[in-house]
Design an enzyme around this catalytic site. Sequence first.
Site, short mmCIF file in Angstrom:
data_model
loop_
_atom_site.label_atom_id
_atom_site.label_comp_id
_atom_site.label_asym_id
_atom_site.label_seq_id
_atom_site.Cartn_x
_atom_site.Cartn_y
_atom_site.Cartn_z
N HIS A 212 25.63 0.99 74.75
CA HIS A 212 26.20 0.30 75.34
C HIS A 212 26.15 0.42 77.19
O HIS A 212 25.81 -1.28 77.73
CB HIS A 212 27.96 0.55 75.48
CG HIS A 212 29.01 0.38 74.22
ND1 HIS A 212 28.61 0.34 73.08
CD2 HIS A 212 29.34 1.93 73.70
CE1 HIS A 212 28.81 0.60 72.19
NE2 HIS A 212 29.02 1.53 72.28
N GLU B 207 36.14 8.48 80.14
CA GLU B 207 36.88 7.73 78.92
C GLU B 207 38.36 8.90 78.87
O GLU B 207 38.03 10.36 79.73
CB GLU B 207 37.19 7.90 77.29
CG GLU B 207 35.16 6.86 76.98
CD GLU B 207 35.24 6.83 75.68
OE1 GLU B 207 35.47 6.31 74.81
OE2 GLU B 207 34.81 7.74 74.79
N HIS C 219 29.64 -3.06 70.37
CA HIS C 219 30.46 -4.60 70.81
C HIS C 219 30.80 -4.38 72.13
O HIS C 219 31.53 -5.01 72.19
CB HIS C 219 31.48 -3.67 69.98
CG HIS C 219 32.47 -2.63 70.35
ND1 HIS C 219 31.56 -1.14 70.46
CD2 HIS C 219 33.68 -2.05 71.47
CE1 HIS C 219 32.64 0.22 70.46
NE2 HIS C 219 33.46 -0.82 72.04
N LYS D 117 33.03 -8.04 74.67
CA LYS D 117 34.00 -7.99 75.50
C LYS D 117 33.59 -8.83 77.03
O LYS D 117 33.04 -9.45 76.87
CB LYS D 117 34.20 -6.35 76.00
CG LYS D 117 34.25 -5.00 75.56
CD LYS D 117 34.22 -3.96 76.40
CE LYS D 117 34.49 -2.66 75.92
NZ LYS D 117 35.84 -2.24 75.71
N LYS E 131 25.82 0.79 65.55
CA LYS E 131 25.65 1.96 66.40
C LYS E 131 25.82 3.48 65.78
O LYS E 131 26.53 3.11 65.31
CB LYS E 131 25.87 1.57 68.02
CG LYS E 131 27.00 2.32 68.31
CD LYS E 131 26.91 2.65 69.64
CE LYS E 131 28.26 3.35 69.18
NZ LYS E 131 29.24 4.37 70.66
P1 NDP Z 1 33.96 7.57 58.44
O1 NDP Z 1 33.12 9.06 58.27
O2 NDP Z 1 35.71 7.60 59.34
O3 NDP Z 1 33.07 6.35 57.62
C1 NDP Z 1 31.87 6.80 56.97
C2 NDP Z 1 32.64 5.45 55.54
O4 NDP Z 1 31.54 5.69 54.98
C3 NDP Z 1 33.19 6.07 54.77
O5 NDP Z 1 34.28 4.75 54.61
C4 NDP Z 1 33.12 6.32 53.69
O6 NDP Z 1 33.81 6.55 52.46
C5 NDP Z 1 32.15 5.67 53.61
N1 NDP Z 1 30.91 6.30 53.08
C6 NDP Z 1 30.06 7.46 53.30
N2 NDP Z 1 29.01 7.68 51.88
C7 NDP Z 1 29.14 6.79 51.21
C8 NDP Z 1 28.31 6.38 49.95
N3 NDP Z 1 27.40 7.08 49.65
N4 NDP Z 1 29.37 4.92 49.38
C9 NDP Z 1 29.86 4.60 50.25
N5 NDP Z 1 30.65 4.64 50.65
C10 NDP Z 1 30.00 5.95 51.71
O7 NDP Z 1 32.61 6.80 59.61
P2 NDP Z 1 32.69 5.73 61.29
O8 NDP Z 1 34.05 4.89 60.30
O9 NDP Z 1 33.84 6.38 62.48
O10 NDP Z 1 31.55 5.32 61.15
C11 NDP Z 1 30.81 4.28 60.46
C12 NDP Z 1 30.07 3.95 61.55
O11 NDP Z 1 30.51 3.29 62.81
C13 NDP Z 1 28.99 4.29 62.02
O12 NDP Z 1 27.53 4.00 61.98
C14 NDP Z 1 29.27 5.00 63.44
O13 NDP Z 1 28.80 5.43 63.91
C15 NDP Z 1 30.07 3.54 63.68
N6 NDP Z 1 30.95 3.17 65.12
C16 NDP Z 1 32.16 4.10 64.53
C17 NDP Z 1 32.78 3.53 65.92
C18 NDP Z 1 34.54 4.90 65.24
O14 NDP Z 1 35.44 4.25 66.69
N7 NDP Z 1 34.81 5.26 64.60
C19 NDP Z 1 32.64 3.60 66.69
C20 NDP Z 1 31.56 2.59 67.10
C21 NDP Z 1 30.66 3.12 65.96
P3 NDP Z 1 34.13 7.00 50.97
O15 NDP Z 1 34.59 8.74 52.46
O16 NDP Z 1 34.65 7.02 50.14
O17 NDP Z 1 32.67 7.91 50.36
#
Ligand code: NDP
Length: 446
Positions: free
Chosen positions: A215, A191, A153, A157, A123
Amino acid sequence: MTDQSLIILGASGDLTARLLLPGLGALLAAGHVPGLQLIGAATEDWDDARWRSRVSDSFGFSWDKTRYIQADVTKADDLRAVLAAADGPPAIFFALPPAVTARACSVLLDVDLPPGTRLVLEKPFGTSSQAAAELNSLLTRLVPEKQIHRVDHFLGKSTVLNILGLRFANRIFEPLLTSTHVASVDIVFDEDLALENRAGYYDHAGALADMIQSHLLQILGLLTMEPPTSLDAGELRDRLADVLRATHIWEGNPAAFSRRARYTAGSLQGRQLPGYAQEPGVDPSRNTETLAEVVLAVDTWRWAGVPFRLRSGKAIGDSRKEAVITFRCPPRVPDGLTGYDEHDRLRIGFGPDKLALDFNINGPGDPFVLDQVTLEAGFGPGDLPPYGEVLRGVFDNDPTLSIRADVAEQCWRIVEPVTAAWADGKVPLLEYPAGSTGLTDSLLKP
Ligand code: NDP
């Protein structure tokens, strides 16, 4: 040759580190998918050793069948290289920023996907019903719908899934869950977490899209759907889709039946927090809300006339996560029995996980004065954390706990009038201090 491969695109990100790898570790530790090959990919210049150490830190044990590939997922050749490294039928988990996920999916149109490829999407799924529909149509050009897992997710739960057992495996609750007996339903997820350095994502999402559109609407669906005859993916998701199709903003009036607010500076559990607008990475002119509240109607024979209040806020001092079903007053309390001032309530807690029933009895002391008492039952934690459950569904090729295409679109359709009213300035952006209880009064008096 291994059984299956999981490819995590976005291996260096927050979701992967905080939720995905720990969930996967729990699944593997429980003996599922023993031969799993895990491939992490991101643009970071990491080597296998660095990735392996992240994996073993998260798992709590080492996993040899894993490697890291540096890749830009918006480039077809990079995606081909990642897929070529997979030994078994891959599940591709898009742990990427939403715009990068959409881009990677269109690039995949030019890449041959191995048979049995599953796509796992996080999401927010799109940004509107139209964007979700476009993404859905793109995805079904890649693989059949049954191989697409849209993650919510909350559906992994155990307490949320307990709603099914509570409603459909007892004689005593389900007959009361109708507009004849229920006055209102509150689904609250407040939260004590604040922004926690996630401005890049959150400032574009806000509480409505982050929590309610996804959610909390799933919880509403589980609480209101008609009994499924079985818990297979078709039946359960059909019932969920039926009830969400009947759901809309109360009286069709988002200006009157929605609220938004953001936190100002305050103290939360001994921590001094800046106001949301002063958090690093936030653009205050976006007017992103950190608390959203909506009143919805579920226009079915069973529920017509019952208001459903959905609310979620960040940086709330009194963190409260529960669904509360408030019953109507009894038709008459006999003369001579005094002290009736509380409705009966069934409360389903999502952390701590518990079920509580508040009801009136004669109680201690004067036997003709009523007291409200609470019967409480704790649910133990599930065998797996929510992401472990989600991944189990992916590896078992069982989409029951994933959001079906039409349901994803319906959930946007339900909140779109609210988003439009907010964009038109019809609903003021209120404020509450971090660490407070958020907005105290209610949008709708019971
Ligand atoms: P982050 O910004 O922390 O991580 C994004 C990731 O994407 C990094 O590993 C980055 O790696 C990679 N990335 C970005 N552009 C590219 C590219 N062109 N090629 C390859 N890798 C790429 O985001 P989140 O982890 O927080 O979120 C990811 C997803 O999960 C989103 O859709 C978010 O809405 C969802 N989500 C997140 C939650 C959370 O708690 N974090 C909870 C629920 C959902 P690099 O920098 O090495 O490119």
